[in-house]
Design an enzyme around this catalytic site. Structure first.
Site, PDB file in Angstrom:
ATOM      1  N   MET A  59     -10.888  -6.638   6.633  1.00  0.00           N
ATOM      2  CA  MET A  59     -10.384  -5.249   7.020  1.00  0.00           C
ATOM      3  C   MET A  59      -9.863  -5.732   8.524  1.00  0.00           C
ATOM      4  SD  MET A  59      -9.890  -2.879   5.103  1.00  0.00           S
ATOM      5  CE  MET A  59      -8.746  -1.407   5.980  1.00  0.00           C
ATOM      6  N   GLY A 114       0.002   2.236   9.134  1.00  0.00           N
ATOM      7  CA  GLY A 114       0.204   1.558  11.224  1.00  0.00           C
ATOM      8  C   GLY A 114      -1.200   1.770  12.588  1.00  0.00           C
ATOM      9  N   MET A 122      -9.837   7.306  -0.568  1.00  0.00           N
ATOM     10  CA  MET A 122     -10.107   8.048   0.771  1.00  0.00           C
ATOM     11  C   MET A 122     -10.632   8.968   0.291  1.00  0.00           C
ATOM     12  SD  MET A 122      -7.418   6.156   3.425  1.00  0.00           S
ATOM     13  CE  MET A 122      -7.091   5.308   4.130  1.00  0.00           C
ATOM     14  N   HIS A 145      -8.365  -0.297  -4.336  1.00  0.00           N
ATOM     15  CA  HIS A 145      -9.691  -0.439  -2.399  1.00  0.00           C
ATOM     16  C   HIS A 145     -10.440   1.454  -1.940  1.00  0.00           C
ATOM     17  CE1 HIS A 145      -9.349  -1.092   2.563  1.00  0.00           C
ATOM     18  NE2 HIS A 145     -10.547  -0.799   1.820  1.00  0.00           N
ATOM     19  N   ASP A 155      -6.548  -6.814   5.435  1.00  0.00           N
ATOM     20  CA  ASP A 155      -5.328  -5.557   5.169  1.00  0.00           C
ATOM     21  C   ASP A 155      -5.554  -4.312   6.401  1.00  0.00           C
ATOM     22  OD1 ASP A 155      -4.114  -2.475   4.331  1.00  0.00           O
ATOM     23  OD2 ASP A 155      -6.717  -2.728   2.559  1.00  0.00           O
ATOM     24  N   GLY A 156      -4.041  -4.388   6.954  1.00  0.00           N
ATOM     25  CA  GLY A 156      -4.213  -3.700   8.034  1.00  0.00           C
ATOM     26  C   GLY A 156      -3.565  -4.055   9.231  1.00  0.00           C
ATOM     27  N   GLY A 157      -1.916  -3.955   9.805  1.00  0.00           N
ATOM     28  CA  GLY A 157      -1.981  -4.274  10.456  1.00  0.00           C
ATOM     29  C   GLY A 157      -0.685  -5.611  10.118  1.00  0.00           C
ATOM     30  N   MET A 193     -12.256   3.294  -0.254  1.00  0.00           N
ATOM     31  CA  MET A 193     -13.253   3.297   0.563  1.00  0.00           C
ATOM     32  C   MET A 193     -13.487   4.947   0.819  1.00  0.00           C
ATOM     33  SD  MET A 193      -9.587   2.875   3.527  1.00  0.00           S
ATOM     34  CE  MET A 193      -8.505   2.480   1.897  1.00  0.00           C
ATOM     35  N   GLY A 239       1.363  -2.040   4.336  1.00  0.00           N
ATOM     36  CA  GLY A 239       1.826  -0.189   4.395  1.00  0.00           C
ATOM     37  C   GLY A 239       2.963  -0.207   4.825  1.00  0.00           C
ATOM     38  N   SER A 240       2.402   0.834   5.971  1.00  0.00           N
ATOM     39  CA  SER A 240       3.625   0.881   7.212  1.00  0.00           C
ATOM     40  C   SER A 240       4.941   0.469   7.016  1.00  0.00           C
ATOM     41  CB  SER A 240       2.887   1.344   7.746  1.00  0.00           C
ATOM     42  OG  SER A 240       2.694   0.329   9.156  1.00  0.00           O
ATOM     43  N   SER A 273       0.507  -0.675  -0.149  1.00  0.00           N
ATOM     44  CA  SER A 273      -0.562   0.331  -0.360  1.00  0.00           C
ATOM     45  C   SER A 273       0.975   0.747  -0.026  1.00  0.00           C
ATOM     46  CB  SER A 273      -0.819  -0.163   1.049  1.00  0.00           C
ATOM     47  OG  SER A 273      -1.690   1.204   1.554  1.00  0.00           O
ATOM     48  N   HIS A 293      -1.108  -1.655  -3.873  1.00  0.00           N
ATOM     49  CA  HIS A 293      -2.409  -1.673  -3.131  1.00  0.00           C
ATOM     50  C   HIS A 293      -2.788   0.260  -3.448  1.00  0.00           C
ATOM     51  CE1 HIS A 293      -5.965  -2.624  -0.781  1.00  0.00           C
ATOM     52  NE2 HIS A 293      -5.626  -1.619   0.291  1.00  0.00           N
ATOM     53  N   GLY A 317      -8.926   3.561   7.760  1.00  0.00           N
ATOM     54  CA  GLY A 317      -8.832   5.102   6.978  1.00  0.00           C
ATOM     55  C   GLY A 317      -7.275   5.410   7.490  1.00  0.00           C
ATOM     56  N   PHE A 318      -6.978   4.608   8.110  1.00  0.00           N
ATOM     57  CA  PHE A 318      -4.842   4.865   8.764  1.00  0.00           C
ATOM     58  C   PHE A 318      -4.371   3.705   8.500  1.00  0.00           C
ATOM     59  CE2 PHE A 318      -8.274   7.293  10.895  1.00  0.00           C
ATOM     60  CZ  PHE A 318      -7.844   8.776  10.471  1.00  0.00           C
TER      61      PHE A 318
HETATM   62  C1  DX5 Z   1      -5.875   1.109   5.741  1.00  0.00           C
HETATM   63  C2  DX5 Z   1      -5.579   1.047   4.182  1.00  0.00           C
HETATM   64  C3  DX5 Z   1      -4.668  -0.171   3.934  1.00  0.00           C
HETATM   65  C4  DX5 Z   1      -3.411   0.564   5.087  1.00  0.00           C
HETATM   66  C5  DX5 Z   1      -2.313  -0.442   5.457  1.00  0.00           C
HETATM   67  O1  DX5 Z   1      -7.199   1.923   6.063  1.00  0.00           O
HETATM   68  O2  DX5 Z   1      -6.898   0.762   3.446  1.00  0.00           O
HETATM   69  O3  DX5 Z   1      -4.561  -0.381   2.624  1.00  0.00           O
HETATM   70  O4  DX5 Z   1      -2.953   0.738   4.370  1.00  0.00           O
HETATM   71  O5  DX5 Z   1      -1.470  -0.289   6.294  1.00  0.00           O
HETATM   72  P1  DX5 Z   1      -0.271  -0.636   7.815  1.00  0.00           P
HETATM   73  O6  DX5 Z   1      -0.124  -1.169   6.954  1.00  0.00           O
HETATM   74  O7  DX5 Z   1      -0.245   0.295   7.512  1.00  0.00           O
HETATM   75  O8  DX5 Z   1      -1.435  -1.026   8.929  1.00  0.00           O
HETATM   76 ZN    ZN Z   2      -6.206  -0.505   2.212  1.00  0.00          ZN
END
Ligand code: DX5
Ligand code: ZN
Length: 225
Positions: free
Chosen positions: A140, A148, A40, A69, A178-180, A71, A200-201, A11, A36, A145-146
């Site tokens: 999810m 990290g 948003m 994706h 997706d996420g964490g 959102m 992502g992060s 991402s 990805h 939304g964010f």
């Molecule tokens: C969150 C996003 C994710 C995000 C994942 O709303 O949909 O795709 O970038 O980021 P990490 O891997 O940092 O949780």
């Molecule tokens: Zn995503």
């Protein structure tokens, strides 16, 4: 690919937005196959990111699988624009799309693969009627939304449920989370049976990206059912 290995979809949400082509190069050099794209709208989720023009401008620069994706509220209004932008996969949220069957069919008729995403508070049964037609289910593992945030472990039971349904019913979707997802959680994700993990992060915070992806791949392989 189902049940065999975990692909990583990187991402760019956590990347430096001043140099997206550098980020694409880092993803490709690291060996990931999917990009990805977190779209948003400041309404369905608090942040604003980018729209279809940004995706269309990136498209000629990369052979990665473009995994969008959305959102956003009323995502059906934007499907044609993201098809035109060259997305390979377009994923909509169950929570923001009233005419889900029509919208998913529109994506497929437009030549892309159709994905359905569910928030942590949404059960799998609410997408039961569209499971026969989707190409990807995005579970999810954080509230969207964010970047990290910390992975919500309880969401992984939905992955296990989706693996079972796919087997029982002969469905054909990939299962994504997706996420964490990071070095500490990738084994739990793989053990649940995930095909595609969004990262992502953890990727962009790591200096040695090829090492990171190699390690993630090895950890996932050890744990995948
Ligand atoms: C969150 C996003 C994710 C995000 C994942 O709303 O949909 O795709 O970038 O980021 P990490 O891997 O940092 O949780
Ligand atoms: Zn995503």
């Amino acid at each position: 690919m189902n049940g065999k290995r975990t692909e990583f979809s990187i991402s760019i949400l956590s990347s430096d937005f001043s140099s997206p082509l550098d980020s694409l190069a880092e993803i490709e050099a690291g060996g990931a196959g999917w990009l990805h794209l977190d779209v948003m709208d400041g309404s369905f989720v608090p942040q604003l990111t980018f729209g279809p023009k940004f995706v269309k401008d990136l498209r000629p620069h990369s052979g990665l699988v473009f995994d969008a994706h959305l959102m956003i509220d009323s995502p059906e209004r934007q499907i044609d624009a993201f098809l035109d932008a060259g997305c390979d996969i377009i994923t909509l949220h169950q929570e923001s799309c009233i005419h889900l069957d029509r919208a998913l069919n529109r994506i497929k008729d437009g030549g892309a693969r159709a994905g359905i995403a569910i928030n942590p508070s949404t059960p799998v049964c609410l997408i039961g009627p569209v499971l026969p037609l989707v190409d990807l289910v995005l579970v999810m593992t954080v509230n969207p939304g964010f970047g990290g945030q910390r992975l919500i472990q309880g969401c992984l039971s939905k992955v296990v449920e989706l693996v079972g349904l796919r087997e029982e019913e002969g469905y054909d979707y990939l299962i994504s989370v997706d996420g964490g997802v990071n070095l500490d959680t990738v084994q739990d994700v793989a053990a649940a049976g995930v095909d595609v993990a969004v990262v992502g992060s953890a990727f962009f915070n790591e200096a040695d990206k090829p090492w990171f992806l190699e390690r993630m791949t090895a950890l996932a392989k050890e744990s995948h059912k």
